[in-house]
Design an enzyme around this catalytic site. Structure first.
Site, PDB file in Angstrom:
ATOM      1  CE  LYS A  62     -43.161  -0.296 -19.611  1.00  0.00           C
ATOM      2  NZ  LYS A  62     -42.692  -1.473 -20.497  1.00  0.00           N
ATOM      3  CE1 TYR A 102     -38.802  -3.436 -17.075  1.00  0.00           C
ATOM      4  CE2 TYR A 102     -38.198  -1.306 -17.675  1.00  0.00           C
ATOM      5  CZ  TYR A 102     -39.045  -2.183 -17.544  1.00  0.00           C
ATOM      6  OH  TYR A 102     -40.455  -2.097 -17.678  1.00  0.00           O
ATOM      7  CG  PHE A 110     -35.103  -5.862 -25.428  1.00  0.00           C
ATOM      8  CD1 PHE A 110     -35.539  -5.056 -24.216  1.00  0.00           C
ATOM      9  CD2 PHE A 110     -35.391  -7.027 -25.368  1.00  0.00           C
ATOM     10  CE1 PHE A 110     -36.044  -6.255 -23.031  1.00  0.00           C
ATOM     11  CE2 PHE A 110     -35.741  -7.800 -24.552  1.00  0.00           C
ATOM     12  CZ  PHE A 110     -36.281  -7.250 -23.214  1.00  0.00           C
ATOM     13  NE  ARG A 138     -46.795  -9.446 -15.630  1.00  0.00           N
ATOM     14  CZ  ARG A 138     -45.919  -8.992 -16.327  1.00  0.00           C
ATOM     15  NH1 ARG A 138     -44.991  -7.824 -15.941  1.00  0.00           N
ATOM     16  NH2 ARG A 138     -45.358  -9.564 -17.510  1.00  0.00           N
ATOM     17  CB  THR A 144     -44.082  -8.834 -22.743  1.00  0.00           C
ATOM     18  OG1 THR A 144     -43.934  -9.237 -21.460  1.00  0.00           O
ATOM     19  CG2 THR A 144     -43.124  -7.659 -23.171  1.00  0.00           C
ATOM     20  NE  ARG A 155     -47.612  -4.319 -20.775  1.00  0.00           N
ATOM     21  CZ  ARG A 155     -46.714  -4.944 -20.222  1.00  0.00           C
ATOM     22  NH1 ARG A 155     -46.937  -6.274 -20.262  1.00  0.00           N
ATOM     23  NH2 ARG A 155     -45.923  -4.399 -19.654  1.00  0.00           N
ATOM     24  CG  ASN A 165     -45.227  -2.729 -22.865  1.00  0.00           C
ATOM     25  OD1 ASN A 165     -44.832  -1.914 -22.277  1.00  0.00           O
ATOM     26  ND2 ASN A 165     -44.938  -4.006 -22.745  1.00  0.00           N
ATOM     27  CG  HIS A 168     -43.214  -2.243 -14.753  1.00  0.00           C
ATOM     28  ND1 HIS A 168     -42.273  -3.303 -14.897  1.00  0.00           N
ATOM     29  CD2 HIS A 168     -43.156  -2.142 -13.277  1.00  0.00           C
ATOM     30  CE1 HIS A 168     -42.063  -3.874 -13.896  1.00  0.00           C
ATOM     31  NE2 HIS A 168     -42.449  -3.207 -13.019  1.00  0.00           N
ATOM     32  CD  GLU A 179     -40.729  -3.855 -10.006  1.00  0.00           C
ATOM     33  OE1 GLU A 179     -40.266  -4.557 -10.841  1.00  0.00           O
ATOM     34  OE2 GLU A 179     -42.031  -3.648 -10.085  1.00  0.00           O
TER      35      GLU A 179
HETATM   36  P1  IDP Z   1     -43.324  -7.115 -19.038  1.00  0.00           P
HETATM   37  O1  IDP Z   1     -43.136  -5.742 -18.879  1.00  0.00           O
HETATM   38  O2  IDP Z   1     -44.440  -7.708 -19.496  1.00  0.00           O
HETATM   39  O3  IDP Z   1     -42.947  -7.631 -17.621  1.00  0.00           O
HETATM   40  P2  IDP Z   1     -40.343  -7.778 -19.499  1.00  0.00           P
HETATM   41  O4  IDP Z   1     -40.144  -8.972 -20.268  1.00  0.00           O
HETATM   42  O5  IDP Z   1     -40.150  -7.477 -17.951  1.00  0.00           O
HETATM   43  O6  IDP Z   1     -42.149  -7.553 -19.796  1.00  0.00           O
HETATM   44  O7  IDP Z   1     -39.685  -6.655 -20.272  1.00  0.00           O
HETATM   45  C1  IDP Z   1     -39.786  -5.263 -19.859  1.00  0.00           C
HETATM   46  C2  IDP Z   1     -40.031  -4.350 -20.825  1.00  0.00           C
HETATM   47  O8  IDP Z   1     -38.961  -4.431 -22.173  1.00  0.00           O
HETATM   48  C3  IDP Z   1     -41.492  -4.630 -21.582  1.00  0.00           C
HETATM   49  O9  IDP Z   1     -42.586  -4.203 -20.949  1.00  0.00           O
HETATM   50  C4  IDP Z   1     -41.204  -4.072 -22.931  1.00  0.00           C
HETATM   51  O10 IDP Z   1     -41.460  -2.602 -23.002  1.00  0.00           O
HETATM   52  C5  IDP Z   1     -39.568  -4.279 -23.235  1.00  0.00           C
HETATM   53  N1  IDP Z   1     -39.152  -5.214 -23.941  1.00  0.00           N
HETATM   54  C6  IDP Z   1     -39.715  -6.793 -23.441  1.00  0.00           C
HETATM   55  N2  IDP Z   1     -39.117  -7.474 -24.773  1.00  0.00           N
HETATM   56  C7  IDP Z   1     -38.893  -6.847 -25.728  1.00  0.00           C
HETATM   57  C8  IDP Z   1     -38.681  -7.007 -27.010  1.00  0.00           C
HETATM   58  O11 IDP Z   1     -38.558  -8.083 -27.453  1.00  0.00           O
HETATM   59  N3  IDP Z   1     -38.306  -5.979 -28.183  1.00  0.00           N
HETATM   60  C9  IDP Z   1     -38.460  -4.578 -27.466  1.00  0.00           C
HETATM   61  N4  IDP Z   1     -38.890  -4.348 -26.145  1.00  0.00           N
HETATM   62  C10 IDP Z   1     -39.110  -5.270 -25.416  1.00  0.00           C
HETATM   63 MG    MG Z   2     -41.200  -7.537 -16.137  1.00  0.00          MG
END
Ligand code: IDP
Ligand code: MG
Length: 204
Positions: A62, A102, A110, A138, A144, A155, A165, A168, A179
């Site tokens: 990212k 997404y 968010f 993962r 996350t 992370r 973070n 992805h 994807e």
């Molecule tokens: P992942 O990247 O671990 O699969 P997802 O739930 O798919 O997590 O969320 C996508 C991205 O959205 C996350 O990597 C993170 O950057 C952002 N994100 C997820 N949850 C939050 C939150 O509670 N606050 C702000 N950003 C979030």
């Molecule tokens: Mg995800």
């Protein structure tokens, strides 16, 4: 370059990931707000059909990962693990592409901020190949929320907030296929066998 590698290693053509049954979208992923969602971390265990050493996943470094100079460090982890890089580019993607990427998060509070943060900024999408690579990626990324991630994960080692973070990784095989198709043209995926393959896999 590719020709040389084909001669040295012996080309094996494999297009896409095997064993895919359903699309990522519409698989009934339930979300009940950020607090619960951040502690889940289990969705990647769904649909882990064994697709052998040619399984593929999508990894995206990212904007924060690019700006902080983490591209090389993140790539090194996957190379050292033994996974095979089959596609990579530096690019700036549109809001529309991130909305699609997404799409399952579109109702999250968010979501708009996430899409705006990512859009038009340098990122590095990649495709990695190898045994169980979707699930292992993962695990290598961590949770996350970096504060919930185990030390030794990307992370945990490099990040502090969920919204920054660094990378992805696809949730499961179906997501990976969707994807990869979203970010890469078929001709951008290079099918080859590394000279190290026999030293990583006990295949006959
Ligand atoms: P992942 O990247 O671990 O699969 P997802 O739930 O798919 O997590 O969320 C996508 C991205 O959205 C996350 O990597 C993170 O950057 C952002 N994100 C997820 N949850 C939050 C939150 O509670 N606050 C702000 N950003 C979030
Ligand atoms: Mg995800």
């Amino acid at each position: 370059m590719r020709l040389m590698q084909d001669v040295l290693c012996g080309e094996i053509e494999v297009e896409g990931t095997r064993g895919l049954a359903r699309q990522c979208r519409g698989t009934g992923k339930q979300r009940s707000g950020p607090a619960k969602r951040l502690s889940e971390g289990k969705e990647c265990e769904r649909n882990m059909a064994d697709s052998g050493s040619r399984e593929r996943t999508m990894l995206l470094i990212k904007p924060d990962g690019v700006q902080r100079g983490l591209v090389g460090k993140i790539i090194t982890r996957f190379e050292e693990k033994g996974y095979l890089l089959v596609a990579m580019k530096l690019t700036q993607a549109s809001e529309d592409l991130y909305r699609e990427h997404y799409t399952e998060l579109k109702d999250e509070p968010f979501y708009a901020r996430l899409v705006k943060y990512l859009s038009g900024r340098p990122v590095v999408p990649m495709v990695w190949e190898g045994y169980n690579v979707v699930k292992m990626t993962r695990l290598m990324l961590g949770q996350t929320d970096p504060t919930a991630s185990e030390p030794g994960t990307i992370r945990a080692d490099y990040c502090i907030e969920a919204a920054r973070n660094a990378c992805h990784g696809s949730d499961n095989l179906e997501c990976a296929k969707r994807e990869i198709n979203l970010w890469f043209k078929p001709e951008e995926l290079i099918s080859y066998t590394s000279c190290t393959h026999q030293w990583i896999y006990d295949e006959h």
